[in-house]
Every structure is written in structure tokens, then in C-alpha cells.
Motif scaffolding. Structure first.
Motif, mmCIF file in Angstrom:
data_model
loop_
_atom_site.group_PDB
_atom_site.id
_atom_site.type_symbol
_atom_site.label_atom_id
_atom_site.label_comp_id
_atom_site.label_asym_id
_atom_site.label_seq_id
_atom_site.Cartn_x
_atom_site.Cartn_y
_atom_site.Cartn_z
ATOM 1 N N SER A 1 0.880 -1.130 -0.023
ATOM 2 C CA SER A 1 -0.152 -0.002 0.023
ATOM 3 C C SER A 1 0.761 1.026 -0.031
ATOM 4 O O SER A 1 0.271 2.429 -0.234
ATOM 5 N N CYS A 2 2.063 1.016 0.546
ATOM 6 C CA CYS A 2 2.906 2.414 0.432
ATOM 7 C C CYS A 2 4.013 2.029 -1.021
ATOM 8 O O CYS A 2 4.099 0.959 -1.279
ATOM 9 N N HIS A 3 4.166 3.134 -1.729
ATOM 10 C CA HIS A 3 4.881 3.091 -2.965
ATOM 11 C C HIS A 3 6.478 2.384 -2.646
ATOM 12 O O HIS A 3 7.084 1.801 -3.773
ATOM 13 N N GLU A 4 6.821 2.614 -1.592
ATOM 14 C CA GLU A 4 8.293 2.116 -1.135
ATOM 15 C C GLU A 4 8.543 0.731 -1.354
ATOM 16 O O GLU A 4 9.231 0.273 -2.005
ATOM 17 N N MET A 5 7.634 0.067 -0.930
ATOM 18 C CA MET A 5 7.283 -1.413 -1.053
ATOM 19 C C MET A 5 6.853 -1.846 -2.364
ATOM 20 O O MET A 5 7.459 -2.985 -3.102
ATOM 21 N N LYS A 6 5.999 -1.190 -2.939
ATOM 22 C CA LYS A 6 5.317 -1.622 -4.238
ATOM 23 C C LYS A 6 6.260 -1.451 -5.323
ATOM 24 O O LYS A 6 6.463 -2.246 -6.347
ATOM 25 N N ASP A 7 6.898 -0.484 -5.399
ATOM 26 C CA ASP A 7 7.915 -0.182 -6.660
ATOM 27 C C ASP A 7 9.274 -0.775 -6.343
ATOM 28 O O ASP A 7 10.018 -0.644 -7.395
ATOM 29 N N ASN A 8 9.659 -1.118 -5.259
ATOM 30 C CA ASN A 8 10.954 -1.751 -4.992
ATOM 31 C C ASN A 8 10.927 -3.559 -4.940
ATOM 32 O O ASN A 8 10.986 -4.180 -5.534
ATOM 33 N N ASN A 9 10.427 -3.592 -3.579
ATOM 34 C CA ASN A 9 10.577 -5.158 -3.129
ATOM 35 C C ASN A 9 9.582 -5.636 -3.768
ATOM 36 O O ASN A 9 9.964 -6.653 -4.315
ATOM 37 N N TYR A 10 8.343 -5.290 -3.971
ATOM 38 C CA TYR A 10 7.256 -6.107 -4.805
ATOM 39 C C TYR A 10 7.670 -6.244 -5.958
ATOM 40 O O TYR A 10 7.354 -7.363 -6.570
ATOM 41 N N ALA A 11 8.116 -5.187 -6.738
ATOM 42 C CA ALA A 11 8.311 -5.139 -8.091
ATOM 43 C C ALA A 11 9.344 -6.212 -8.340
ATOM 44 O O ALA A 11 9.460 -7.128 -9.361
ATOM 45 N N GLU A 12 10.235 -6.361 -7.425
ATOM 46 C CA GLU A 12 11.459 -7.616 -7.583
ATOM 47 C C GLU A 12 10.800 -8.936 -7.434
ATOM 48 O O GLU A 12 10.841 -9.744 -8.001
ATOM 49 N N TYR A 13 10.088 -8.884 -6.203
ATOM 50 C CA TYR A 13 9.426 -10.379 -5.898
ATOM 51 C C TYR A 13 8.410 -10.821 -6.869
ATOM 52 O O TYR A 13 8.588 -12.008 -7.107
ATOM 53 N N SER A 14 7.818 -9.914 -7.576
ATOM 54 C CA SER A 14 6.959 -10.315 -8.448
ATOM 55 C C SER A 14 7.298 -11.312 -9.635
ATOM 56 O O SER A 14 6.288 -11.883 -10.517
ATOM 57 N N HIS A 15 8.503 -11.351 -9.825
ATOM 58 C CA HIS A 15 9.091 -11.825 -10.963
ATOM 59 C C HIS A 15 9.827 -13.110 -10.702
ATOM 60 O O HIS A 15 10.614 -13.923 -11.146
ATOM 61 N N THR A 16 9.873 -13.650 -9.114
ATOM 62 C CA THR A 16 10.454 -14.664 -8.595
ATOM 63 C C THR A 16 9.735 -15.768 -8.544
ATOM 64 O O THR A 16 8.350 -16.000 -8.593
ATOM 65 N N ILE A 17 10.207 -17.028 -8.319
ATOM 66 C CA ILE A 17 9.383 -18.381 -8.055
ATOM 67 C C ILE A 17 8.425 -18.350 -6.763
ATOM 68 O O ILE A 17 7.690 -19.092 -6.710
ATOM 69 N N HIS A 18 8.875 -17.426 -5.867
ATOM 70 C CA HIS A 18 7.883 -17.470 -4.646
ATOM 71 C C HIS A 18 6.543 -16.572 -5.140
ATOM 72 O O HIS A 18 5.662 -16.887 -4.478
ATOM 73 N N ALA A 19 6.551 -15.915 -6.258
ATOM 74 C CA ALA A 19 5.332 -15.211 -6.739
ATOM 75 C C ALA A 19 4.493 -15.992 -7.749
ATOM 76 O O ALA A 19 3.383 -15.998 -7.832
#
Length: 202
Positions: free
Chosen positions: A51-69
Motif C-alpha cells: 500500500s506504500c509506494h516504497e514497497m510496491k515500486d521496489n521490493n514487490y516489483a522484484e518479488y513479483s518476478h521470482t518463483i515465490h510469486a
């Protein structure tokens, strides 16, 4: 409820006050417990985490392309699966410490890509060390070494997973870049983890 009220009416004045207070406190306690559970559950959702852009634009953007996602079986792990303990007391401690994240958000500590990258190593170190200290408990909530089939693993994985069984290694020792980009700056994650091991008593 009627019989309870009749019982209260028939008591002495001081006893009535005490009983009403006790009932009120129990109701407040129940409301706080329910409210707390709802709050914890909400703050563990993926929607809240991004819900905050710091996580959405950085951590989540990276995670969304990994095998955990995303993977062939459709089984996924979200932020709270890896970053929030599953036990009640540990969860409460983690939530209390996470209040610092809210403060840093308000201060704008990592509100740009450049600021985030500048502090990536510092933030990664905290996560690596915490997982080292807990023996990668969050990983083990899903991954059971004893249930693994060594024949389906490469030789290196087989060797390292044997070390998990005897306690000489833990998941984060090898899988520190599994969901997020590794920090730049000349510091090897394994050096950080080995240093933490040497600092531990015993």
C-alpha cells in the motif's frame, strides 16, 4: 441476560459496582482481542504490504518476478510468509518493531529509487541477520528438509541440504537473493552471515 441483571439488582451497592465493572472490563478485553486479531490479519495481507509506494515500486516489483510469486504449481509466498513469524508472541514483537517502518515512511527515508538503493544493503543485513538468528524459521514453515527428494536436486544442493539436517547451515546462508535483488557495494551476504555466527554466544 435478564437473570444476570436481576442478580446484580439484588446485590449490595458496592458489589453491584464491582460486578458491572468486571463485565465492562471483560467486554473491553474481548473487543480489544478481536480488534487486535483483525488488525494483525490485515497487516499481514499482500495488499497492505504494497500500500506504500516504497514497497510496491521496489521490493514487490522484484518479488513479483521470482518463483515465490509465480511458478508451475501456483503455490506462492507473500511478504508476511517470509518476514513475519507465525508464533503469536514473535509476531507481536515483529509488529512492534515494524512501527519503525511507518516512521521511516513519514520521514521519507526511502521515498525515491535512489534513496532505496543507497540503503538496500543496510536493510538487507537486518533481514539476513534476523533469519540467521531464527534458523530461517520462516523458510521452514513451508520447506521441510526431511521431505525433500535428494534425487531431484543437483549435487551442490544435496551437499548443502545435508548441512541443514546436521545444523551447520541454515536456509539464508545460501538463499539470500531468492526474492529480492542483492545489494551492491562490495559486501558479500555470506560474510555478513559468517560474522553474525562468530558473534553468537557459544
Amino acid at each position: 441476560m435478564t437473570s444476570l441483571w436481576q442478580r446484580i439488582k439484588n446485590q449490595k451497592p458496592w458489589a453491584k459496582v464491582l460486578e458491572i465493572q468486571a463485565i465492562f472490563l471483560m467486554m473491553v478485553g474481548a473487543a480489544l482481542a478481536v480488534g487486535g486479531k483483525v488488525s494483525v490479519d490485515h497487516t499481514n495481507t499482500l495488499e497492505f504490504c504494497v500500500s506504500c509506494h516504497e514497497m510496491k515500486d521496489n521490493n514487490y516489483a522484484e518479488y513479483s518476478h521470482t518463483i515465490h510469486a509465480k511458478n508451475r504449481t501456483g503455490v506462492k509466498a507473500i511478504c508476511s510468509d517470509c518476514h513475519v513469524p507465525h508464533e503469536f508472541i514473535d509476531t507481536m514483537i515483529r509488529k512492534a518493531r515494524a512501527s519503525n517502518d511507518v516512521l521511516q515512511h513519514m520521514l521519507g527515508t526511502i521515498d525515491t529509487k535512489e534513496k532505496f538503493e543507497a540503503r538496500r544493503l543496510e536493510m538487507a543485513k537486518k533481514v539476513w541477520l534476523r533469519m540467521k538468528q531464527t534458523d530461517s524459521k520462516e523458510c521452514r514453515n513451508c520447506h521441510d528438509v526431511k521431505a525433500m527428494d535428494p534425487e531431484m536436486q543437483g549435487k551442490t544442493a544435496q551437499t548443502q541440504h545435508k548441512k541443514l539436517l546436521n545444523g551447520s547451515r541454515t536456509c539464508i546462508d545460501c538463499h539470500y537473493g531468492i526474492a529480492h535483488k542483492e545489494p551492491e557495494g562490495g559486501v558479500e551476504p555470506q560474510d555478513v552471515l559468517d560474522e553474525a555466527t562468530h558473534k553468537q554466544p557459544g
